[in-house]
Design an enzyme around this catalytic site. Structure first.
Site, mmCIF file in Angstrom:
data_model
loop_
_atom_site.group_PDB
_atom_site.id
_atom_site.type_symbol
_atom_site.label_atom_id
_atom_site.label_comp_id
_atom_site.label_asym_id
_atom_site.label_seq_id
_atom_site.Cartn_x
_atom_site.Cartn_y
_atom_site.Cartn_z
ATOM 1 N N GLU A 94 7.678 -1.450 1.189
ATOM 2 C CA GLU A 94 7.556 -1.213 2.636
ATOM 3 C C GLU A 94 8.448 -2.241 3.344
ATOM 4 O O GLU A 94 8.432 -3.416 2.964
ATOM 5 C CB GLU A 94 6.123 -1.483 3.102
ATOM 6 C CG GLU A 94 5.049 -0.616 2.518
ATOM 7 C CD GLU A 94 3.669 -1.269 2.734
ATOM 8 O OE1 GLU A 94 3.106 -1.133 3.822
ATOM 9 O OE2 GLU A 94 3.168 -1.921 1.803
ATOM 10 N N LYS A 142 2.644 9.562 7.967
ATOM 11 C CA LYS A 142 1.936 9.078 9.154
ATOM 12 C C LYS A 142 2.652 9.284 10.493
ATOM 13 O O LYS A 142 2.315 10.172 11.263
ATOM 14 C CB LYS A 142 1.683 7.576 8.984
ATOM 15 C CG LYS A 142 0.684 7.240 7.900
ATOM 16 C CD LYS A 142 0.491 5.765 7.823
ATOM 17 C CE LYS A 142 -0.565 5.353 6.829
ATOM 18 N NZ LYS A 142 -1.934 5.614 7.259
ATOM 19 N N GLN A 179 4.607 3.986 7.605
ATOM 20 C CA GLN A 179 4.147 3.357 8.849
ATOM 21 C C GLN A 179 5.299 2.947 9.752
ATOM 22 O O GLN A 179 5.168 2.917 10.970
ATOM 23 C CB GLN A 179 3.328 2.096 8.525
ATOM 24 C CG GLN A 179 2.023 2.381 7.847
ATOM 25 C CD GLN A 179 1.002 1.265 8.057
ATOM 26 O OE1 GLN A 179 1.159 0.404 8.912
ATOM 27 N NE2 GLN A 179 -0.053 1.298 7.271
ATOM 28 N N TRP A 218 0.881 -1.196 0.000
ATOM 29 C CA TRP A 218 0.000 0.000 0.000
ATOM 30 C C TRP A 218 0.903 1.227 0.000
ATOM 31 O O TRP A 218 1.690 1.435 0.926
ATOM 32 C CB TRP A 218 -0.895 0.017 1.237
ATOM 33 C CG TRP A 218 -1.909 1.131 1.180
ATOM 34 C CD1 TRP A 218 -1.671 2.473 1.277
ATOM 35 C CD2 TRP A 218 -3.322 0.993 0.986
ATOM 36 N NE1 TRP A 218 -2.852 3.182 1.149
ATOM 37 C CE2 TRP A 218 -3.869 2.297 0.976
ATOM 38 C CE3 TRP A 218 -4.177 -0.094 0.817
ATOM 39 C CZ2 TRP A 218 -5.240 2.527 0.816
ATOM 40 C CZ3 TRP A 218 -5.528 0.146 0.656
ATOM 41 C CH2 TRP A 218 -6.051 1.442 0.652
ATOM 42 N N ASP A 239 9.359 2.816 1.465
ATOM 43 C CA ASP A 239 8.183 3.518 1.945
ATOM 44 C C ASP A 239 8.036 3.206 3.435
ATOM 45 O O ASP A 239 7.570 2.129 3.817
ATOM 46 C CB ASP A 239 6.953 3.062 1.148
ATOM 47 C CG ASP A 239 5.665 3.711 1.657
ATOM 48 O OD1 ASP A 239 5.686 4.337 2.733
ATOM 49 O OD2 ASP A 239 4.637 3.575 0.962
ATOM 50 N N ARG A 243 -4.581 -6.189 12.546
ATOM 51 C CA ARG A 243 -3.325 -5.432 12.610
ATOM 52 C C ARG A 243 -3.336 -4.639 13.912
ATOM 53 O O ARG A 243 -4.285 -3.897 14.174
ATOM 54 C CB ARG A 243 -3.194 -4.490 11.419
ATOM 55 C CG ARG A 243 -1.888 -3.686 11.507
ATOM 56 C CD ARG A 243 -1.708 -2.785 10.309
ATOM 57 N NE ARG A 243 -2.733 -1.763 10.222
ATOM 58 C CZ ARG A 243 -2.948 -1.012 9.145
ATOM 59 N NH1 ARG A 243 -2.218 -1.191 8.073
ATOM 60 N NH2 ARG A 243 -3.892 -0.094 9.131
HETATM 61 C C1 LIG Z 1 3.057 2.307 3.785
HETATM 62 C C2 LIG Z 1 2.141 3.394 3.340
HETATM 63 N N1 LIG Z 1 2.560 4.247 2.384
HETATM 64 C C3 LIG Z 1 1.782 5.260 1.954
HETATM 65 C C4 LIG Z 1 0.522 5.443 2.467
HETATM 66 C C5 LIG Z 1 -0.318 6.557 1.959
HETATM 67 O O1 LIG Z 1 -0.400 7.559 2.898
HETATM 68 P P1 LIG Z 1 -1.589 8.655 2.818
HETATM 69 O O2 LIG Z 1 -2.832 7.904 3.155
HETATM 70 O O3 LIG Z 1 -1.195 9.654 3.843
HETATM 71 O O4 LIG Z 1 -1.573 9.172 1.446
HETATM 72 C C6 LIG Z 1 0.046 4.588 3.446
HETATM 73 C C7 LIG Z 1 -1.306 4.755 3.988
HETATM 74 O O5 LIG Z 1 -1.895 3.895 4.574
HETATM 75 C C8 LIG Z 1 0.872 3.532 3.897
HETATM 76 O O6 LIG Z 1 0.459 2.678 4.825
#
Ligand SMILES: Cc1ncc(COP(=O)(O)O)c(C=O)c1O
Length: 432
Positions: free
Chosen positions: A202, A264, A238, A130, A235, A400
Site C-alpha cells: 500500500e 473501496k 484506499q 492489509w 494496492d 484513522r
Molecule cells: C489497502 C486495502 N486493500 C485491500 C482491502 C480489502 O478490501 P475488501 O475488504 O473489499 O476485500 C482493504 C480493506 O480494508 C484495504 O484497506
C-alpha cells in the site's frame, strides 16, 4: 447495538455501533433516533464523493432501467466506458483493466496474474499491511486476522514496514532511512527458494497505523524488485482516486507499478474492484490461459457507479481538494498534539491521517484503552472515526481519519473540535 435483532448477526469484527443508521448524505449519517453523525471514516473508506451523491444515485438508477447484471463473458457500455475513462487516468504501460467486486478479490487477481506471468510463486508484503481476508490476500495481510485460521499460503514473505516512529529494525527514529527495506530484502533472499514473483504494498499502510513510507522508499523497492525479476503490485484500494492528494498514491512516489489494484474508493459505496496492468502482462497471461471468472466480473451496475465517481473525482479536481482539506485537518491535529500529551504523533498524506495515542512521550507505550475511550466519546459527541493498529504487538492505538473527499472546511473544523473536547474528557494530563 440497541436493537436486539443485532444478536441474530455473526459478529465479524468485535461489536457494532450503538444505533442503526437510516440515512446517509455527504459527510453525514442519521441514526434511527434522529441523531446526526459526522462520518470521518467515509463508510469503510468507500464514500469518496460523500454518501449517496446524486450523480452516483442517478447512475445506479440508469442501471436499474437498463441492465444490472450479465453473464461474465458479456460486456456493456458502463464497463467499456469505465475501462476507457480509468485507463485515461494512468500512465503507460498501464493499459488493461478488469473489474471485480472487492479489494481482496482484486488483490487475488493481481497476485494470480503476477504468478502466472512470471512462472514463479513467492510474494512479499509489508508488515502492518492489509490486503483483504480471502485466502491469497489474507496470506499477505499482516496487520491483523492471522491467528487461529491455520497455515497461510506457502511462498508468502514479510518485509518490515517503514515505520519511523517505531522502527522495526531499530535503525532510525522519526525519519525512515530505508534500512528496513534493505534488511527485508536480505531476509527475503535468504529465505527464498528461488521463485521470486512479486511484492504487494500500500502507498500508505492504512490499517497498520497510517504509516507513510519516506520519499525514496518505493523507487528503491522498484529497483530491488527489478534486480530479482519481481513485479510490483500497488494496492491502492484506499489511496486510489484522490485520497492522498494525487489521483493515485504511486504518483506521490514517482514510480509506476506493474499492477494497480483499486476498490473501496472507486465504487463510492458500491462494491467494485479493479486490476490495471500492462498490455504485455495481460497478453502473456492470456496466452497462458489465464482464468478468473467470477459471478460479478464486468457487471454493469457497479461499473456505472464507478464511472460516476471517477468523473466527479476528475471533474471536480477532488485530489487537489483532498490535499487542501488534509492540510487544514493536519494543522488542527498538530495544534492538538501541542496541547495533549496523549498524542504521540500526527501523520498522514492528503485526507488519510493518523493520530497515534501514547501513555507518555518518554515510553511511547501505546495507549490502547485511551484509544477505545476516545473513539467512543467522539461517537457520543457525533463524530465517527476508526481506531487502527499503530502500536507495538498490534495495539489498536491510532485514530484513522479519512472523511469523504468532498468534506467541507466547517465539517473539518467541527471534527477537530469534537476530538479536542473528547480527548479533554477522557485523557489526563493536558498540556497548557
Ligand atoms: C489497502 C486495502 N486493500 C485491500 C482491502 C480489502 O478490501 P475488501 O475488504 O473489499 O476485500 C482493504 C480493506 O480494508 C484495504 O484497506
Amino acid at each position: 447495538m440497541d436493537d436486539p435483532r443485532a444478536e441474530l448477526l455473526i459478529r465479524y469484527g468485535g461489536g457494532f455501533t450503538t444505533e442503526p443508521v437510516v440515512r446517509a448524505r455527504g459527510s453525514w449519517l442519521e441514526t434511527a433516533s434522529g441523531s446526526r453523525v459526522l462520518d470521518f471514516t467515509a463508510g469503510q473508506i468507500c464514500a469518496t464523493v460523500g454518501h449517496n451523491h446524486p450523480r452516483v444515485m442517478a447512475a445506479i438508477e440508469r442501471s436499474l432501467e437498463s441492465v444490472i447484471h450479465l453473464n461474465s463473458w458479456m460486456l456493456s457500455p458502463p464497463v467499456l466506458d469505465l475501462a476507457e475513462a480509468l485507463l485515461a487516468t494512468v500512465p503507460p504501460p498501464l493499459e488493461r483493466a478488469m473489474f471485480l467486486s472487492t479489494g481482496g478479490e482484486s488483490v487475488e487477481v493481481a497476485v494470480r496474474m503476477a504468478k502466472l506471468s512470471t512462472g514463479r510463486f513467492e510474494v512479499a508484503s509489508l508488515t502492518r499491511s492489509w490486503h483483504g481476508l480471502t485466502g491469497g490476500a489474507a496470506a499477505l495481510t499482516l496487520a491483523a486476522g492471522r491467528r487461529g485460521y491455520g497455515p497461510t499460503l506457502p511462498g508468502s514473505f514479510a518485509l518490515p514496514a517503514p515505520y519511523a516512529y517505531r522502527c522495526p529494525v531499530r535503525a532510525c527514529d522519526g525519519e525512515c532511512d530505508c534500512t528496513c527495506l534493505e534488511a527485508g530484502f536480505d531476509l527475503f533472499d535468504q529465505a527464498s527458494v528461488g521463485s521470486p514473483a512479486a511484492v504487494v504494498a500500500e502507498p500508505v499502510l492504512s490499517a497498520g497505523g497510517v504509516i507513510i513510507p519516506p520519499p525514496g522508499y518505493f523507487a528503491r523497492l522498484v529497483d530491488l524488485c527489478a534486480e530479482r525479476g519481481m513485479l510490483v503490485i500497488f494496492d491502492e484500494c484506499q489511496t486510489g482516486l484522490g485520497r492522498l492528494g494525487t489521483m493515485y498514491g504511486f504518483q506521490r512516489y514517482g514510480v509506476v507499478p506493474d499492477f494497480l489494484v483499486l476498490s473501496k474508493t472507486l465504487g463510492g459505496g458500491v462494491p467494485i474492484g479493479a486490476v490495471v496492468t500492462s498490455a504485455a502482462i495481460e497478453e502473456r497471461c492470456h496466452e497462458l490461459g489465464f482464468i478468473h471468472v467470477t459471478s460479478h466480473v464486468s457487471d454493469p451496475l457497479p461499473a456505472a457507479a464507478a464511472l460516476a465517481v471517477l468523473e466527479l473525482v476528475s471533474g471536480e479536481d477532488l485530489p487537489a481538494r483532498a490535499e487542501r482539506a488534509g492540510a487544514r485537518l493536519a494543522r488542527h491535529l498538530g495544534e492538538l498534539a501541542g496541547r495533549h500529551e496523549a498524542i504521540g504523533e500526527v501523520r498522514g498524506m492528503g485526507l488519510l491521517l493518523g493520530v497515534e495515542l501514547i501513555e507518555d512521550r518518554d515510553s511511547r507505550r501505546p495507549a490502547e484503552a485511551l484509544g477505545v475511550a476516545l473513539s467512543e466519546e467522539c461517537e457520543r459527541r457525533g463524530l465517527s472515526i476508526n481506531l487502527v493498529r499503530g502500536g507495538t504487538g498490534g495495539a489498536a492505538n491510532c485514530l484513522r481519519i479519512a472523511p469523504p473527499l468532498t468534506v467541507s472546511d466547517d465539517e473539518i473544523d467541527l471534527a477537530a473540535e469534537i476530538i479536542d473536547t473528547s480527548l479533554a474528557a477522557v485523557a489526563t494530563p493536558t498540556r497548557s
